[in-house]
Design a protein around this motif. Structure first.
Motif, short mmCIF file in Angstrom:
data_model
loop_
_atom_site.label_atom_id
_atom_site.label_comp_id
_atom_site.label_asym_id
_atom_site.label_seq_id
_atom_site.Cartn_x
_atom_site.Cartn_y
_atom_site.Cartn_z
N SER A 1 0.97 -1.16 -0.12
CA SER A 1 -0.17 -0.07 0.09
C SER A 1 0.69 1.24 -0.16
O SER A 1 0.47 2.31 -0.52
N LEU A 2 2.22 1.10 0.54
CA LEU A 2 3.11 2.10 0.36
C LEU A 2 3.33 2.69 -1.05
O LEU A 2 3.52 3.71 -1.38
N GLU B 1 0.98 2.36 -3.60
CA GLU B 1 0.08 3.14 -3.73
C GLU B 1 0.10 4.65 -3.39
O GLU B 1 -0.17 5.37 -4.08
N ALA B 2 0.40 4.78 -2.07
CA ALA B 2 0.47 6.01 -1.55
C ALA B 2 1.45 6.70 -2.34
O ALA B 2 1.37 8.09 -2.48
N ALA B 3 2.87 6.39 -2.63
CA ALA B 3 3.80 7.03 -3.37
C ALA B 3 3.26 7.57 -4.80
O ALA B 3 3.30 8.59 -5.30
N TYR B 4 2.61 6.51 -5.32
CA TYR B 4 2.08 6.94 -6.75
C TYR B 4 0.97 7.93 -6.42
O TYR B 4 0.90 8.96 -7.48
N ASP B 5 0.22 7.95 -5.49
CA ASP B 5 -1.03 8.87 -5.29
C ASP B 5 -0.14 10.30 -5.02
O ASP B 5 -0.72 11.29 -5.46
N LEU B 6 1.10 10.20 -4.61
CA LEU B 6 1.70 11.79 -4.10
C LEU B 6 2.58 11.78 -5.23
O LEU B 6 3.67 12.46 -5.14
N TYR B 7 2.42 11.64 -6.61
CA TYR B 7 2.94 12.11 -7.76
C TYR B 7 4.63 11.50 -7.95
O TYR B 7 5.16 12.06 -8.91
N ALA B 8 4.46 10.35 -7.56
CA ALA B 8 6.14 9.61 -7.72
C ALA B 8 5.66 8.76 -9.00
O ALA B 8 4.77 7.95 -9.19
N SER B 9 6.64 8.89 -9.97
CA SER B 9 6.76 7.94 -11.08
C SER B 9 7.36 6.73 -10.62
O SER B 9 7.62 6.59 -9.55
N ARG C 1 10.37 6.49 -9.55
CA ARG C 1 10.93 7.14 -8.13
C ARG C 1 10.35 6.35 -6.89
O ARG C 1 10.78 6.46 -5.92
N ARG D 1 12.86 5.57 -4.16
CA ARG D 1 12.64 6.27 -2.92
C ARG D 1 11.83 5.44 -2.06
O ARG D 1 12.00 6.01 -0.62
N VAL D 2 11.02 4.59 -2.33
CA VAL D 2 10.11 3.84 -1.25
C VAL D 2 10.37 2.34 -1.17
O VAL D 2 10.89 1.79 -0.06
#
Lengths: 300, 372
Positions: free
Chosen positions: A196-197, A199-207, A210, A214-215
């Motif tokens: 789910s992290l 998804e959270a990163a995708y949601d926060l504009y990470a390609s 990234r 980054r995650v």
């Protein structure tokens, strides 16, 4: 009364510790001590050692005395073998990571009931005899082997490509042999990873890239570190793979050490080289773990 | 002025933020096909606190995830401020999500978590620092900025998740049951907090919950969902007082259902005959039938108990005392059960006793005819 039970408790504690202590003494410290002692003795004429103190072996690790005029010079042969060992082990680790990381990711993202099957497929070669696996690689890359026959058959090349008995062959062989040791710890870290992290990163504009950098990567990094160590350390001391796929031309540290205990009849030098290998491994590990730890600090 | 330099819009000048029409989602295919969303049509306005309410498995989370971009709808359209967002991946949509389990990055501090979205948008470092500071203040977490997310409590994690989603100043904030993991007291606090943040920031909130009370207390409008469909959309009072369908009436609050016969419909007013034979005016339902057998819904607190004969008569079966109010369980002469809720008054004597014959009355317009 209290003292008596204290003594009893202490005795009991030692008793429980004794299996571990015995193993440490006879399987780790003891042999190591023998190797250290041998490295300071004089070689016997037909192998073995003569109990006479000498530092010649340690001297010969890096320096060689000219046979004719006794001048000293750096032992190019030894240094190039050290260098090749380190270089090929690093290459092996790198390639194993590049292939192992996506593999572990792939398996960890399969449905739960399918993951075990994928892991089994990764593990099966690992249960096969090392020599057989190495000969399998040989069969694939030798001049009349699968790859060359195929390329010639397709008319892409007319002369076979010399792959066997090169550094490439050794790296390929070690990569193939040690890949499961990279996949396993990364998979173990990845399996615990909470997707789910992502998804959270995708949601926060990470390609995608990234998200990975980054995650996912920082969180599974302990698995990557463990996998790298598990691949690098045995690669550095590899004996069978460079022997078979290097054809005795491309020596690595393991082969050099074997040579001293065998044909070379110079056990003290073999012992000194073994200790040198151990030292290289320890220095490499300290540098690697320190660097990995520092990066952790700067990333928070 | 809100913290984003935005003034929250007054309800009357709210334009359309999200427009969803004919949206459907089917998972799987053939015999295993499962329709999670079935022809969803809804318009969500600017700066609105819009709630998707329904039991688990009703499709509310699938709808939210469709807006976020994690679910690819089978058909239909979805626009945000007029722009078709269905072809866009989640990272290209002007929405942010507060996840049910928060999904905070465990390898980052509170401040790094909040700044992550801005960093991914490649905003200047100074701006990130300033916005993170504002956000920390907004959710009252300034003192915790350098803690790791594993070192803070559940309520604090919840605040960080909120701040992280608000920091990039999305047009829409999606909240997926964000309060369900909190204990009762904290949940009450966060409800008020969320409402404050929504009005201060001027951002449109789309909130998913299965908790009807949460939906009623916080929302501007509620969409009640069941089995992949939206059954009714309206303000909390609208939904509570005038449920259009039996499912809505049943899911939100307690309701008595009466079998009645529709006599006539005149605009909003329907005249129905109750099982007792007496007639009463009730609220008609849009698109319902004009005559015949219907179901009438009456809230327990809208009815009163009398010793004399009323609109309905029956025998008092049970009295349940709740402190603020008392529930009277009555078996009607027609055989069905009916509950009346009376607020307790100090110094009031016992109204009735178990076994008494009692009457039940309610005012004209209180009953709601349901769509069948």
């Amino acid at each position: 009364m209290a003292q008596a039970s204290d003594t009893q408790a202490t005795r009991r504690r030692w008793l429980l510790l004794s299996p571990a202590l015995l193993i440490l003494l006879f399987a780790a410290s003891g042999p190591l001590l023998i190797v250290v002692i041998y490295s300071f003795l004089t070689p016997g004429d037909y192998g073995g050692v003569v109990w006479k103190f000498s530092t010649d072996a340690w001297f010969n690790v890096v320096v060689e005395r000219d046979f004719f005029d006794d001048t000293l010079s750096f032992s190019d042969a030894h240094l190039s073998i050290f260098w090749r060992s380190v270089k090929l082990s690093l290459m092996t680790t790198l390639v194993a990571f590049i292939v192992g990381f996506p593999t572990a990711y792939f398996i960890a993202t399969r449905p739960k009931d399918k993951r075990d099957i994928w892991m089994l497929l990764i593990m099966i070669p690992f249960w096969t005899n090392l020599l057989i696996r190495t000969f399998a690689v040989m069969e694939i890359i030798r001049n009349e082997g699968v790859v060359n026959s195929l390329l010639i058959g397709l008319g892409i090349i007319d002369q076979p490509i010399q792959m066997l008995f090169t550094e490439f062959a050794i790296t390929l062989g070690m990569f193939y042999v040690y890949l499961p040791l990279m996949v396993l710890p990364i998979y173990a870290a990845m399996e615990r990873f909470d997707f789910s992290l992502v998804e959270a990163a995708y949601d926060l504009y990470a390609s995608r890239w990234r998200v990975l950098r980054r995650v996912i990567f920082p969180i599974v990094k302990p698995g990557v570190i463990a996998g790298s160590i598990l691949v690098f350390v045995p690669s550095l001391g590899a004996y069978v793979t460079p022997r078979v796929l290097g054809g005795g031309k491309q020596l690595m540290l393991g082969n050099l050490i074997e040579l001293q205990f065998g044909q070379g009849r110079n056990w003290p030098l073999g012992a000194a080289l073994s200790i040198t290998l151990l030292a290289i491994v320890m220095v490499a590990l300290i540098v690697y773990v320190r660097a990995a730890g520092r990066e952790e600090m700067s990333h928070g | 002025m809100g913290p984003f330099g935005l003034t929250p819009l007054k309800p009357f000048n709210r334009g359309t933020m999200i427009e969803i029409s004919g949206l459907s989602k089917t998972f799987g295919s053939g015999a295993n096909a499962f329709t999670a969303l079935d022809d969803i049509n809804v318009e969500i306005r600017q700066n609105e606190f819009f709630t998707l309410l329904g039991p688990s498995g009703c499709g509310k989370t699938t709808l939210l995830r469709s807006i976020a971009g994690f679910v690819d709808p089978t058909k239909g359209s979805l626009t945000i401020e007029g722009q078709d967002v269905l072809p866009l991946p989640p990272y290209a949509r002007p929405v942010n999500t507060v996840f049910q389990n928060y999904a905070l990055f465990p390898h980052m501090t509170v401040a790094q978590n909040i700044g992550f979205g801005l960093e991914m948008q490649d905003r200047p470092k100074a701006e990130i620092k300033q916005t993170v500071g504002e956000m920390l203040e907004l959710v009252q977490m300034t003192a915790m900025a350098d803690r790791m997310t594993s070192q803070i409590s559940g309520g604090q994690q919840q605040r960080v998740a909120l701040a992280r989603a608000l920091a990039p100043r999305p047009k829409v904030l999606l909240l997926d049951e964000p309060l369900s993991a909190l204990d009762f007291k904290l949940r009450k606090e966060m409800q008020i907090e969320l409402k404050r943040l929504q009005s201060e920031t001027g951002i449109t909130f789309v909130f998913v919950t299965h908790d009807q009370e949460e939906a009623l207390t916080m929302s501007d409008r509620i969409a009640v969902m069941s089995a992949g469909r939206i059954l009714q959309i309206g303000g909390p009072k609208d939904i509570y007082d005038h449920p259009a369908e039996r499912f809505v009436a049943d899911f939100i609050g307690d309701t008595n259902f009466l079998d009645a016969t529709l006599q006539s419909v005149d605009g909003d007013v329907a005249t129905v005959t109750l099982p007792s034979g007496k007639s009463v005016a009730a609220r008609a339902v849009q698109g319902g039938s004009q005559s015949g057998a219907v179901t009438l819904a009456v809230r327990p607190e809208h009815a009163t108990l009398t010793k004399e004969s009323g609109l309905l008569d029956g025998v008092l079966q049970n009295i349940v005392y709740f402190g603020t109010d008392t529930h009277y369980h009555v078996t009607l002469d027609a055989g069905s059960a009916f509950v009346v809720r009376e607020q307790n008054q100090p110094n009031a004597g016992e109204l009735c006793e178990v076994g008494d014959t009692v009457g039940i009355s309610f005012e004209a317009g209180v009953g709601q005819v349901l769509r069948d």
